[in-house]
Design a protein around this motif. Structure first.
Motif, PDB file in Angstrom:
ATOM      1  N   LEU A  79     -29.936 -12.772  10.295  1.00 12.83           N
ATOM      2  CA  LEU A  79     -29.073 -13.442  11.046  1.00 12.83           C
ATOM      3  C   LEU A  79     -29.526 -12.964  12.370  1.00 12.83           C
ATOM      4  O   LEU A  79     -29.726 -14.135  13.385  1.00 12.83           O
ATOM      5  N   MET A  80     -29.877 -11.766  12.919  1.00 14.39           N
ATOM      6  CA  MET A  80     -30.310 -11.488  14.073  1.00 14.39           C
ATOM      7  C   MET A  80     -31.625 -12.306  14.426  1.00 14.39           C
ATOM      8  O   MET A  80     -31.849 -12.621  15.565  1.00 14.39           O
ATOM      9  N   THR A  81     -32.435 -12.268  13.448  1.00 13.03           N
ATOM     10  CA  THR A  81     -33.735 -13.094  13.660  1.00 13.03           C
ATOM     11  C   THR A  81     -33.382 -14.549  14.158  1.00 13.03           C
ATOM     12  O   THR A  81     -33.994 -15.233  15.076  1.00 13.03           O
ATOM     13  N   ALA A 125     -21.303 -10.223   9.425  1.00 11.27           N
ATOM     14  CA  ALA A 125     -21.228 -10.929   7.924  1.00 11.27           C
ATOM     15  C   ALA A 125     -20.073 -11.852   7.981  1.00 11.27           C
ATOM     16  O   ALA A 125     -20.489 -12.918   7.346  1.00 11.27           O
ATOM     17  N   LEU A 126     -18.973 -11.961   8.951  1.00  6.79           N
ATOM     18  CA  LEU A 126     -18.173 -13.022   9.134  1.00  6.79           C
ATOM     19  C   LEU A 126     -18.963 -14.308   9.692  1.00  6.79           C
ATOM     20  O   LEU A 126     -18.868 -15.320   9.444  1.00  6.79           O
ATOM     21  N   LEU A 127     -19.734 -13.782  10.737  1.00  3.15           N
ATOM     22  CA  LEU A 127     -20.521 -14.897  11.287  1.00  3.15           C
ATOM     23  C   LEU A 127     -21.658 -15.629  10.144  1.00  3.15           C
ATOM     24  O   LEU A 127     -21.783 -16.704  10.008  1.00  3.15           O
ATOM     25  N   GLU A 186     -23.744 -27.261  13.342  1.00  2.00           N
ATOM     26  CA  GLU A 186     -24.817 -26.363  14.205  1.00  2.00           C
ATOM     27  C   GLU A 186     -23.753 -25.107  14.982  1.00  2.00           C
ATOM     28  O   GLU A 186     -22.724 -25.591  15.500  1.00  2.00           O
ATOM     29  N   GLY A 187     -24.505 -24.045  15.336  1.00  2.00           N
ATOM     30  CA  GLY A 187     -23.763 -23.251  15.884  1.00  2.00           C
ATOM     31  C   GLY A 187     -24.085 -21.767  15.690  1.00  2.00           C
ATOM     32  O   GLY A 187     -24.541 -21.644  14.302  1.00  2.00           O
ATOM     33  N   THR A 188     -24.061 -20.791  16.500  1.00  2.00           N
ATOM     34  CA  THR A 188     -24.445 -19.256  16.170  1.00  2.00           C
ATOM     35  C   THR A 188     -23.148 -18.398  16.353  1.00  2.00           C
ATOM     36  O   THR A 188     -23.284 -17.241  16.173  1.00  2.00           O
ATOM     37  N   THR A 189     -22.205 -19.009  17.073  1.00  2.00           N
ATOM     38  CA  THR A 189     -20.934 -18.054  17.200  1.00  2.00           C
ATOM     39  C   THR A 189     -19.818 -18.757  16.603  1.00  2.00           C
ATOM     40  O   THR A 189     -19.896 -19.993  16.374  1.00  2.00           O
ATOM     41  N   LEU A 203     -18.805 -11.895  17.572  1.00  2.00           N
ATOM     42  CA  LEU A 203     -18.281 -13.138  17.176  1.00  2.00           C
ATOM     43  C   LEU A 203     -18.327 -14.241  18.123  1.00  2.00           C
ATOM     44  O   LEU A 203     -18.502 -15.583  17.701  1.00  2.00           O
ATOM     45  N   THR A 204     -17.918 -14.051  19.298  1.00  2.00           N
ATOM     46  CA  THR A 204     -18.040 -14.931  20.283  1.00  2.00           C
ATOM     47  C   THR A 204     -19.119 -15.133  21.230  1.00  2.00           C
ATOM     48  O   THR A 204     -19.263 -16.286  21.694  1.00  2.00           O
TER      49      THR A 204
END
Length: 588
Positions: free
Chosen positions: A91-93, A151-153, A168-171, A420-421
């Motif tokens: 996820l960080m990648t 994990a929730l993301l 699409e989205g990352t947050t 999360l945000t």
């Protein structure tokens, strides 16, 4: 001069494989091979899923599980740790590379390559400088908050694959509205595959071991087989997808996976620009720290069960080299994963060389078996990710931290909220800064207690907690913290306030049993306190100063300027200063 260690010891410090190789026997090799086969079966679908999460082609997940395993087997110190792609690092990648380039673009792929390479170089540098302790600056509450929010993301990001929609989205502020708008366009067959796989995986996790035990399997073998049940679930999903020609009905499948072994991968000359690399330096450092903390936590817990020891600095070097190997073989950032490491341990892996066997099985899969995965639905892989990461959400941990420490809970909640945000990098950086700020705040306000003697003993305790003897002319204080620039002024003000509140005091004894250090700023404060007390007709004394602290004080002017004495014990100080005086209701 310290004698040099034997040559074999010097080499084994940098190549721990030499230690395992000396005791490698046929029975050990057999145990490693069996564990490798079990782990490889688990890693094949898991690697594909995490490649999907990282925004990379499926085969890169296999590549990221081959060369890193070989390198870690040579350099690692854990007998059970299995290195490869992991949920949080994937996820960080994706978040770091996706913030700079469009997913699936060539620039995105090279950003992922740079992240793995830089992550490896950061880890190698930290390991060579023996800075493994730096990871301790990420407190457990911060890590719990970061992992839970990540994990929730991850789960939210996979909903689009489960539903068969575009979102699409990352947050969460980006993902949730996009998913809400896409709900009318949910693709039924895709949803059926996703929910069916979720149900199958959940049933396998909850009941497979019990069913096998009822069939007469030994408990240990049943538990191990249950961990491989997800492989069977995905195999069934793939066969159903192929049999029904799900792709023709709009179900997205993994499709053609590039077969073959990993090849040497190196960024072209146009990618070696500072403007391209600089934005990735901090994300790569955070990736290295998170990967190291996750890996060493798993490794240490498994090592404790075998009464083995891990070298954190060697682990940093091993993970760094593994990430460099992953980048150079077409993979992405890797770390030691919890689930596969536990499976490796329980399957009987005896040495890190089990990783070589696992890499061999995965290489065979990448070379020959990838066509069999063509019809695997992406919804099934998304279901695998969702179920895996939701197990990382430790809700009770938030309750435990809230009950124990509101300040730690504040750092935990801040980390989760920012993750999360705003994003994973902001969440981790904010949590780490909050942890350091809380540490400095606590250190700047040390606990200081007025102490008195427990009747009939030589022990001194807090007057607010125990029935103790005190003397009006004597103020006994205990500082429960090292004295540094952060709390020196606080100590000055606290003692001044206590002396002003008790005009009969003629002696102040500072009990230093909990003081492990006095820095230059605190030394100046002690000289200031001594001068102020002397001008007020009060004498300052010290007691129970630790040896290393006293060694440094002897090189200062405090012992010569101190009007009082430095007593060996607090009891001796009180006896000398209250000889003939009756205890009473002194300062409290």
């Amino acid at each position: 001069m310290r004698p040099l260690p034997p040559p074999s010891d010097r080499w084994s410090r940098w190549l721990p494989v030499l230690t395992w190789a000396q005791a490698y026997r046929r029975e050990v090799a057999l145990a490693d091979a069996v564990a490798a086969l079990v782990v490889a079966l688990m890693l094949i679908p898991q690697s594909l899923a995490y490649a999907l999460l990282a925004g990379m082609p499926p085969q890169t997940g296999l590549y990221a599980s081959i060369a890193p395993l070989v390198v870690y087997a040579l350099l690692g110190t854990s007998t059970a740790l299995a290195v490869g792609p992991a949920a949080v690092t994937s996820l960080m990648t994706a978040a770091s590379a996706g913030a700079l380039h469009a997913v699936a673009s060539p620039d995105y792929a090279w950003a992922v390559w740079w992240l793995a390479l830089l992550c490896g170089l950061w880890s190698l540098a930290l390991g060579l400088l023996r800075l493994g302790a730096l990871a301790q600056w990420l407190s457990h509450p911060v890590l719990h908050g970061f992992v839970a929010a990540s994990a929730l993301l991850i789960a939210a990001s996979q909903l689009r694959h489960l539903l068969g929609v575009q979102a699409e989205g990352t947050t969460l502020p980006q993902l949730l509205p996009a998913l809400a708008q896409a709900l009318p366009h949910v693709h039924g067959p895709t949803l059926a595959f996703g929910l069916g796989t979720l149900l199958g995986l959940w049933l396998a996790r909850r009941h497979a071991a019990a069913v096998l035990r009822r069939l007469g399997w030994p408990a240990a073998r049943a538990a191990l087989a249950a961990k491989l049940a997800p492989v069977l679930v995905l195999a069934v999903a793939t066969m159903i997808s192929a049999g029904l020609d799900a792709q023709a009905h709009g179900v997205r499948v993994v499709g053609a996976i590039g077969s073959g072994l990993p090849v040497w991968t190196w960024a072209p000359a146009e990618q070696w620009r500072w403007s391209y690399i600089e934005p990735l330096l901090l994300p790569a450092l955070l990736l290295a720290l998170v990967g190291f903390v996750e890996s060493v936590s798993v490794g240490q817990s498994l090592a404790a069960r075998r009464r083995e020891r891990l070298d954190p600095n060697a682990e940093l070097r091993a993970l760094g080299a593994a990430n460099v190997a992953s980048a150079c073989s077409g993979g992405f950032a890797v770390t030691g994963g919890f689930a596969r490491s536990v499976v490796n341990f329980e399957a009987g892996a005896r040495t890190p060389l089990a990783g070589l066997w696992t890499a061999g099985v995965l290489a065979l899969a990448a070379w020959q078996l990838t066509p069999l995965l063509h019809s695997l639905p992406q919804a099934a892989l998304a279901a695998t990710i969702v179920l895996a990461v939701l197990g990382l959400v430790d809700g009770p941990a938030f309750v435990r931290v809230w009950r124990y420490s509101r300040s730690d809970f504040a750092a935990m909640a801040l980390t989760a909220l920012l993750t999360l945000t705003v994003g994973v990098e902001a969440g981790l950086a904010g949590g780490a800064l909050a942890s350091v700020a809380l540490l400095l705040w606590r250190h700047s306000r040390p606990h200081i207690a007025v102490v008195g003697r427990v009747p009939g003993t030589e022990h001194f305790r807090n007057v607010q907690r125990h029935r103790v003897q005190t003397w009006p002319e004597l103020l006994s204080l205990r500082v429960d913290e090292s004295l540094t620039f952060a709390n020196a002024r606080y100590l000055e003000d606290w003692i001044a306030a206590q002396v002003a509140a008790h005009p009969h005091v003629r002696h102040v004894v500072l009990q230093c049993s909990a003081v492990n250090d006095i820095d230059a700023s605190a030394l100046e404060s002690l000289l200031t306190i001594e001068e102020r007390l002397r001008s007020a007709g009060v004498t300052l004394h010290l007691s129970e100063v630790k040896g290393p602290v006293m060694d440094r004080l002897r090189h200062s002017e405090l012992p010569t300027r101190l009007q009082g004495r430095i007593h060996l014990t607090h009891h001796q100080a009180v006896q000398a200063l209250t000889a003939g005086a009756r205890p009473g209701s002194g300062p409290q």
